[in-house]
Design a protein around this motif. Structure first.
Motif, PDB file in Angstrom:
ATOM      1  N   ARG A 103     -30.218  -6.143  45.701  1.00  0.00           N
ATOM      2  CA  ARG A 103     -29.231  -6.685  46.654  1.00  0.00           C
ATOM      3  C   ARG A 103     -29.879  -7.726  47.560  1.00  0.00           C
ATOM      4  O   ARG A 103     -29.277  -8.740  47.886  1.00  0.00           O
ATOM      5  N   GLU A 104     -31.115  -7.457  47.953  1.00  0.00           N
ATOM      6  CA  GLU A 104     -31.792  -8.401  48.843  1.00  0.00           C
ATOM      7  C   GLU A 104     -32.070  -9.732  48.154  1.00  0.00           C
ATOM      8  O   GLU A 104     -32.018 -10.793  48.773  1.00  0.00           O
ATOM      9  N   MET A 105     -32.385  -9.673  46.852  1.00  0.00           N
ATOM     10  CA  MET A 105     -32.713 -10.886  46.103  1.00  0.00           C
ATOM     11  C   MET A 105     -31.451 -11.658  45.683  1.00  0.00           C
ATOM     12  O   MET A 105     -31.525 -12.842  45.389  1.00  0.00           O
ATOM     13  N   SER A 160     -16.857   2.576  51.628  1.00  0.00           N
ATOM     14  CA  SER A 160     -17.958   3.393  52.141  1.00  0.00           C
ATOM     15  C   SER A 160     -19.313   2.709  51.994  1.00  0.00           C
ATOM     16  O   SER A 160     -20.319   3.232  52.446  1.00  0.00           O
ATOM     17  N   ASN A 161     -19.343   1.554  51.369  1.00  0.00           N
ATOM     18  CA  ASN A 161     -20.610   0.843  51.263  1.00  0.00           C
ATOM     19  C   ASN A 161     -20.531  -0.495  52.005  1.00  0.00           C
ATOM     20  O   ASN A 161     -19.716  -1.354  51.676  1.00  0.00           O
ATOM     21  N   ARG A 162     -21.355  -0.629  53.013  1.00  0.00           N
ATOM     22  CA  ARG A 162     -21.285  -1.800  53.880  1.00  0.00           C
ATOM     23  C   ARG A 162     -21.491  -3.105  53.105  1.00  0.00           C
ATOM     24  O   ARG A 162     -20.748  -4.063  53.248  1.00  0.00           O
ATOM     25  N   TYR A 163     -22.520  -3.128  52.249  1.00  0.00           N
ATOM     26  CA  TYR A 163     -22.859  -4.354  51.530  1.00  0.00           C
ATOM     27  C   TYR A 163     -21.693  -4.825  50.652  1.00  0.00           C
ATOM     28  O   TYR A 163     -21.272  -5.984  50.697  1.00  0.00           O
ATOM     29  N   PHE A 164     -21.150  -3.890  49.851  1.00  0.00           N
ATOM     30  CA  PHE A 164     -20.113  -4.291  48.908  1.00  0.00           C
ATOM     31  C   PHE A 164     -18.778  -4.556  49.605  1.00  0.00           C
ATOM     32  O   PHE A 164     -18.003  -5.399  49.167  1.00  0.00           O
ATOM     33  N   SER A 165     -18.501  -3.833  50.700  1.00  0.00           N
ATOM     34  CA  SER A 165     -17.245  -4.125  51.396  1.00  0.00           C
ATOM     35  C   SER A 165     -17.338  -5.499  52.065  1.00  0.00           C
ATOM     36  O   SER A 165     -16.353  -6.223  52.143  1.00  0.00           O
TER      37      SER A 165
END
Ligand SMILES: [Zn+2]
Length: 469
Positions: free
Chosen positions: A354-356, A316-321
């Protein structure tokens, strides 16, 4: 029976430009009133030009929400006077000449409940009013038109919700879905706002306007239900009206009586021709649609053997998937997923972090491999993670730099243990009677080796030194 319906305004934050001009869609980085042009300011003689990507992204949302999509879309002017609207009309959509909005009659599941989507439309966002001080006492209102004309998708549901909790669940699911489609970043301030309409026992509908946080929306709906129930009990009529959520006092307050749709004097926007969406475009969009969250979850469970709970969090989380997908996950998929959901999600819990972050999928698969083959301990793995996130170096280099290699050499470990035993005379005495004290001594060894000692070897050597088994 309580009926709650929602209108959600979602900015298409992943676009380059506004809906009808070439000003930036990302208005947040500008000084007030510098991201504007004659088109978004409505200067006479200027003409709008429709942003093709906005139509495509909005159509993706409609498809993902199981909506019907039109063969032709049309735009309308919604006329009203308000200082945040420089043109005195908003370009939006309306299904009066057939269904010409981006989508209609869709649905989304919230647990066992189906929430029907009535309509999805593409429209422009107005500017922003900034009040100096409290809204009701202010003498000065400033206006910033940088946001005026940025692309907005309005999602209107049927009044299918019965509880504030369902509303909250729905918004969480919707926000994950939009993020997964890569059309919007719901975490950005103002990127998702919602209006709710609430009625009880078939009474008048009360609308609560423009709430920016899901948490507040849930509270506002809850307050409104309670308010209406208390009026009904006292046989006081519930008036159809618009109310605002007062965040300070945690109540809704009456704003103005509800305008009828007709007062907006909608009419066709003659400056924008009707746009055809042909089968080819539709097929292209369908083919390139990102995999849905539920399909991802299913795949993680069936293909990678991840538990449903972990797969649920991860998908359900784009970044972590994406991190998971980018890791070498043919082997160790379960451990990689666990490391992401237990350690990494905590370390990267904000957008800024997350961005850094310099962490890549490969780092995670390497790290899991190192732990599994006993080259480093779990404790060292955490230190290494911190470091990778900061500088993105290769894992081998970090282990070398920080001297995180496993201490599994008996001689070396024995020396350290002897040292600990001479320092902890009291504990050594007690350990002979109370085996739990042995764990304390293991902890001391770990401290001395900064978590690098092989835990099993340490325990067995300690017992040997103490003469216990
Ligand atoms: Zn512009």
């Amino acid at each position: 029976m309580t009926k709650i319906g929602l209108e959600i305004h979602c900015q298409l934050t992943k676009l380059e430009s506004k809906l009808f001009c070439s000003c930036k869609a990302d208005y947040r980085e500008f000084e007030p009133n510098t991201n504007i042009c004659p088109v978004c300011m409505g200067i006479p003689g200027s003409l709008p030009l429709l942003n093709k990507s906005a139509v495509e992204k909005a159509t993706l949302i409609a498809m993902a929400l199981d909506c019907n999509t039109p063969t032709k879309i049309a735009f309308f002017r919604k006329n009203y006077f308000y200082p945040d609207l420089p043109k005195n009309f908003q370009i939006t959509q309306l299904n009066v000449y057939g269904n010409t909005s981006i989508g209609w009659e869709g649905k989304i599941s919230v647990g066992d409940k189906k929430i029907r989507i009535r309509r999805i439309q593409l429209e422009e966002d107005p500017g922003r009013l900034i009040y100096e001080g409290a809204t009701e006492k202010t003498k000065l209102t400033l206006v910033d038109y940088n946001r005026a004309g940025t692309p907005l998708v309005e999602i209107v549901t049927e009044p299918d919700f019965e509880t504030p909790h369902q509303v909250r669940e729905f918004l969480n699911i919707l926000s994950d879905l939009l993020e997964n489609l890569n059309v919007s970043d719901p975490g950005l301030e103002g990127a998702m706002r919602a209006d709710a309409n609430v009625s009880i026992e078939g009474g008048s509908k009360v609308e609560i306007k423009n709430i920016g946080s899901f948490h507040d929306l849930e509270k506002a709906v809850h307050f409104e239900i309670t308010r209406q129930q208390s009026l009904a009990e006292r046989k006081i009529e519930i008036v159809q009206e618009t109310r605002h959520w007062d965040d300070g006092r945690k109540i809704t307050v009456s704003a103005r009586t509800k305008e009828e749709e007709a007062e907006y004097r909608y009419h066709l926007e003659a400056d924008i021709p009707w746009v055809r969406i042909n089968d080819h475009t539709r097929n292209q969009l369908q083919t390139h649609m990102p995999e849905s969250i539920s399909s991802k979850k299913e795949r993680y469970v069936s293909k990678h053997g991840i538990t449903p709970q972990v797969a649920d969090i991860l998908s359900s989380n784009r970044y972590f998937s994406e991190l998971f997908e980018n890791a070498k996950n043919e082997t160790n998929a379960k451990d990689i997923a666990n490391m992401i959901t237990t350690d990494i999600m905590g370390l990267l819990d904000t957008r800024e972090k997350r961005e850094m972050s310099k962490l890549e999928g490969d780092h995670i698969s390497d790290l899991v491999e190192y732990v599994k083959s006993n080259k480093i301990t779990r404790a060292s793995a955490k230190l290494a993670l911190d470091e990778v996130i900061k500088n993105g170096k290769q894992l081998s280099e970090i282990i070398e730099d920080l001297d995180l290699g496993h201490v599994s050499d008996e001689g070396e470990l024995s020396d350290i243990i002897s040292q600990v035993l001479t320092e902890e005379i009291k504990a050594v005495e007690e350990a002979k009677q109370n085996p739990e004290i042995v764990n304390f001594l293991v902890g001391k060894v770990m401290q001395k080796t900064r978590g690098k000692a092989d835990p099993e070897l340490t325990l067995s050597l300690l017992k040997k030194h103490l003469g216990i088994d």
